[in-house]
Design a protein around this motif. Structure first.
Motif, short mmCIF file in Angstrom:
data_model
loop_
_atom_site.label_atom_id
_atom_site.label_comp_id
_atom_site.label_asym_id
_atom_site.label_seq_id
_atom_site.Cartn_x
_atom_site.Cartn_y
_atom_site.Cartn_z
N ASP A 137 53.29 21.84 21.20
CA ASP A 137 53.08 21.72 22.67
C ASP A 137 53.18 22.93 23.39
O ASP A 137 53.74 23.70 22.98
N TYR A 138 53.13 22.90 24.93
CA TYR A 138 53.17 24.19 25.71
C TYR A 138 54.36 24.74 25.51
O TYR A 138 54.79 25.82 25.28
N GLU A 192 47.86 20.19 28.03
CA GLU A 192 48.27 18.61 27.64
C GLU A 192 48.27 18.53 26.17
O GLU A 192 47.18 19.24 25.57
N GLY A 193 49.07 17.63 25.43
CA GLY A 193 49.17 17.20 24.50
C GLY A 193 49.67 18.45 23.47
O GLY A 193 50.37 19.22 24.08
N THR A 194 49.30 18.55 21.98
CA THR A 194 49.63 19.52 21.20
C THR A 194 48.56 20.26 20.69
O THR A 194 47.29 19.79 20.51
N THR A 243 56.30 20.83 16.53
CA THR A 243 55.28 20.13 17.55
C THR A 243 54.81 21.01 18.64
O THR A 243 55.49 21.27 19.64
#
Length: 267
Positions: free
Chosen positions: A209-210, A181-183, A207
């Motif tokens: 993130d996954y 979750e998140g970055t 950004t």
């Protein structure tokens, strides 16, 4: 796959870490190729929660001792090795006290992601390539599993693009639903740009993130395997529209034939 050389680079591998989708496939796929007479090596990080005594890890002095630069800092590289019992499969562990000594994999005891996970991923990617260079072992295919290993294709296509050792090597990335979750640190893109990777080649990492990390990895891979049934629709669509050869999800009980055929197609 007889005599083909395949390098597996994974975030997690059983029996060294708990069973999950990534760690199980990172064991099952190399075992399959090994059983078919292929030559394999597996690389993973040496997290602090891996029991070195139980798994009989030992440092390889002739491979250790290099310093890798991450975010303009020199970080010592330690290489350890172990064998998976009964399988005659060697696993190499990328280690560094600053990045991997803590007693967990990706997050602290409260489930908070480590703030330097981006640097750990960069260090792991560089550590793998530098070790393979020292081994002078030329892989036909590099197969990447898990987001902690996801910087390797980017570094192979840019930082190591002039390495003659890898001139014929194909990079395959497995994409899983297992994410975070998140970055990661938003400065990640700038740390990678410091290594000569053009910003316009990694726009998604603005950004980190996954999904953005996996999109960047897919863009720098030669082929993609959809390794989970639950990969998000947006990531699945990105894979399908990438123009890369890709293998749709195959259930675990029938993966061997499909993966072997996909490898052969790549070669």
């Amino acid at each position: 796959m007889k005599d083909k050389r395949i390098l597996y680079v994974s975030s997690e591998v059983v029996p060294y870490l708990a069973e999950n989708e990534v760690s199980l496939m990172s064991y099952d796929v190399p075992k399959m190729v090994n059983d078919q007479g292929g030559q394999i090596r597996i690389f993973m990080p040496r997290y602090g929660n891996i029991n070195e005594r139980r798994h009989q890890l030992h440092e390889v002095i002739r491979l250790s001792g290099m310093n890798l630069v991450v975010n303009d800092l020199d970080m010592p590289l330690i290489i350890k090795v172990a064998s998976i019992p009964k399988e005659r499969i060697q696993v190499y562990f990328i280690d560094n006290d600053e990045y991997f000594k803590r007693k967990a994999t990706f997050a602290d005891e409260d489930g908070v992601m480590y703030p330097d996970n981006d640097e750990r991923a960069i260090f792991f990617a560089k550590g793998v390539v530098e070790t393979v260079k020292k081994l002078n072992w030329v892989p036909d295919i590099i197969h990447v599993h898990g987001w902690m290993a996801a910087m390797l294709p980017i570094y192979m296509k840019h930082f190591y693009k002039n390495e003659a050792l890898f001139s014929e090597t194909k990079i395959v990335t497995s994409v899983y639903s297992q994410s975070f979750e998140g970055t990661l640190d938003v400065e990640m893109i700038n740390k990678i740009k410091m290594d000569g990777v053009p910003g316009d080649e990694i726009p998604f990492l603005a950004t980190p993130d996954y999904e953005s990390i996996m999109k960047s990895t897919i863009n720098h891979s030669d082929a993609v395997i959809v390794a989970s049934e639950g990969v998000s629709p947006s990531l699945t669509k990105f894979i399908e529209s990438s123009g890369k050869p890709f293998l749709p999800f195959v259930p675990k009980d029938t993966f061997a034939e499909a993966y072997s055929a996909f490898y052969n197609e790549m070669l």
